[in-house]
Structure formats: structure tokens, C-alpha cells
Design a protein around this motif. Sequence first.
Motif, PDB file in Angstrom:
ATOM      1  N   GLU A  75       0.854  -1.190   0.000  1.00  0.00           N
ATOM      2  CA  GLU A  75       0.000   0.000   0.000  1.00  0.00           C
ATOM      3  C   GLU A  75       0.892   1.242   0.000  1.00  0.00           C
ATOM      4  N   PRO A  76       0.704   2.160  -0.952  1.00  0.00           N
ATOM      5  CA  PRO A  76       1.548   3.363  -0.954  1.00  0.00           C
ATOM      6  C   PRO A  76       1.201   4.292   0.210  1.00  0.00           C
ATOM      7  N   THR A  77       2.194   5.030   0.674  1.00  0.00           N
ATOM      8  CA  THR A  77       1.975   6.039   1.701  1.00  0.00           C
ATOM      9  C   THR A  77       1.099   7.133   1.111  1.00  0.00           C
ATOM     10  N   LYS A  78       0.008   7.448   1.806  1.00  0.00           N
ATOM     11  CA  LYS A  78      -0.899   8.504   1.345  1.00  0.00           C
ATOM     12  C   LYS A  78      -0.408   9.831   1.917  1.00  0.00           C
ATOM     13  N   VAL A  79      -0.057  10.745   1.018  1.00  0.00           N
ATOM     14  CA  VAL A  79       0.471  12.046   1.417  1.00  0.00           C
ATOM     15  C   VAL A  79      -0.534  13.137   1.061  1.00  0.00           C
ATOM     16  N   TYR A  80      -0.944  13.878   2.061  1.00  0.00           N
ATOM     17  CA  TYR A  80      -1.830  15.027   1.877  1.00  0.00           C
ATOM     18  C   TYR A  80      -0.966  16.205   1.432  1.00  0.00           C
ATOM     19  N   VAL A  81      -1.231  16.706   0.252  1.00  0.00           N
ATOM     20  CA  VAL A  81      -0.450  17.813  -0.312  1.00  0.00           C
ATOM     21  C   VAL A  81      -1.069  19.122   0.183  1.00  0.00           C
ATOM     22  N   CYS A  82      -0.287  19.861   0.952  1.00  0.00           N
ATOM     23  CA  CYS A  82      -0.758  21.071   1.614  1.00  0.00           C
ATOM     24  C   CYS A  82      -0.007  22.274   1.033  1.00  0.00           C
ATOM     25  N   THR A  83      -0.657  22.968   0.093  1.00  0.00           N
ATOM     26  CA  THR A  83      -0.064  24.143  -0.545  1.00  0.00           C
ATOM     27  C   THR A  83      -1.124  25.241  -0.623  1.00  0.00           C
ATOM     28  N   CYS A 116       7.881   9.241  -6.917  1.00  0.00           N
ATOM     29  CA  CYS A 116       8.620   8.674  -5.788  1.00  0.00           C
ATOM     30  C   CYS A 116       7.864   7.534  -5.103  1.00  0.00           C
ATOM     31  N   GLY A 117       6.695   7.150  -5.640  1.00  0.00           N
ATOM     32  CA  GLY A 117       5.979   6.001  -5.126  1.00  0.00           C
ATOM     33  C   GLY A 117       4.933   6.301  -4.062  1.00  0.00           C
ATOM     34  N   TYR A 118       4.638   7.574  -3.838  1.00  0.00           N
ATOM     35  CA  TYR A 118       3.616   7.957  -2.871  1.00  0.00           C
ATOM     36  C   TYR A 118       2.265   8.122  -3.568  1.00  0.00           C
ATOM     37  N   MET A 119       1.195   8.171  -2.778  1.00  0.00           N
ATOM     38  CA  MET A 119      -0.122   8.473  -3.306  1.00  0.00           C
ATOM     39  C   MET A 119      -0.477   9.888  -2.852  1.00  0.00           C
ATOM     40  N   PRO A 120      -0.375  10.871  -3.755  1.00  0.00           N
ATOM     41  CA  PRO A 120      -0.702  12.247  -3.357  1.00  0.00           C
ATOM     42  C   PRO A 120      -2.207  12.456  -3.253  1.00  0.00           C
ATOM     43  N   ASP A 178      -1.527   9.266   5.678  1.00  0.00           N
ATOM     44  CA  ASP A 178      -0.456   8.879   6.589  1.00  0.00           C
ATOM     45  C   ASP A 178       0.400  10.078   6.987  1.00  0.00           C
ATOM     46  N   GLU A 179       0.533  11.029   6.066  1.00  0.00           N
ATOM     47  CA  GLU A 179       1.391  12.180   6.287  1.00  0.00           C
ATOM     48  C   GLU A 179       0.788  13.414   5.624  1.00  0.00           C
ATOM     49  N   LEU A 180       1.218  14.591   6.070  1.00  0.00           N
ATOM     50  CA  LEU A 180       0.886  15.864   5.436  1.00  0.00           C
ATOM     51  C   LEU A 180       2.210  16.515   5.066  1.00  0.00           C
ATOM     52  N   TRP A 181       2.342  16.925   3.804  1.00  0.00           N
ATOM     53  CA  TRP A 181       3.558  17.610   3.359  1.00  0.00           C
ATOM     54  C   TRP A 181       3.191  19.017   2.910  1.00  0.00           C
ATOM     55  N   THR A 182       3.888  20.014   3.452  1.00  0.00           N
ATOM     56  CA  THR A 182       3.767  21.375   2.952  1.00  0.00           C
ATOM     57  C   THR A 182       4.884  21.595   1.945  1.00  0.00           C
TER      58      THR A 182
END
Length: 142
Positions: free
Chosen positions: A7-15, A48-52, A86-90
Amino acid sequence: MRDKSREPTKVYVCTPHRPVSEDPAQRRWETEANRERVIKACKLLTLCGYMPMAPHAYFTQFLSDDDPEEREEGMQLGIEWLSMCDELWTFGDRVSEGMQTEIDFAKENFIKIRNMPEPDELAAKLYSGLKKQFVNEESEVF
């Protein structure tokens, strides 16, 4: 290609989404720059293999950010997406009001937060690191 066995890491794109300028021409430029930033971030994460997960790139296609009720609906739907991540990236230095709401939610819910440079800068750093790892002085590539 990503490893489909995990399962890919789900990354919340915060911009930022909303422009801050009062000048109409500048607002159009900011809106386009913000749209390009989120698209570049999503592309980089995907490569990079993440799920944005970028709700402001999606919900704004059919909910108006200028209508307070529709904006609130979009923000609430975004928080629902964030709760599944799973994560939030700014990306970048600017933190908008909407972003701060999302960051606060992530903190309250123990969602990992990563503060990244602008997507173009991050891509350049990743490329530089790969180049150092795989290229030596005598030949182009091992």
C-alpha cells in the motif's frame, strides 16, 4: 513504477490555493502559480511512489472558492481526505489560512508533518543526490 505489492503512503499535499494580491492581474498569476505548484508536487510524489491527495486541486474544479458555503464544504471534504492520510507535506514557505487549519488538524490527530521546499527545488535536490550517488569523475554513469 511503484511496488504494487504494498500500500503506498498517502500524502496530503498542503499548498496555498487562494491568491493574496488585490490586483486582478497579479491574482490570476498567483492562482496559476499555485495550481502549477500543487500539480508539480503531486507529480513528484507519484514518481517517488507515494499516493498524493490534493483536495484543493480536485474540489475547486466544481466547488467555488469564492462562495463561502462552497469553500467551507471543500475544506470539510479536504479534512475528510486528510483523516485518511499517513502524512501531510507542505511545499514552500507560505502557509495560508486553509493550510493552517489542515496543519492544526494533522497535529491534533498525530499525522506526520513534513515541511518541504518548493517542488522544483525539491526535485533539484533529489536529482543532485542521485547524481552524486551514481556518477563518478571518470565516467558518466556506473
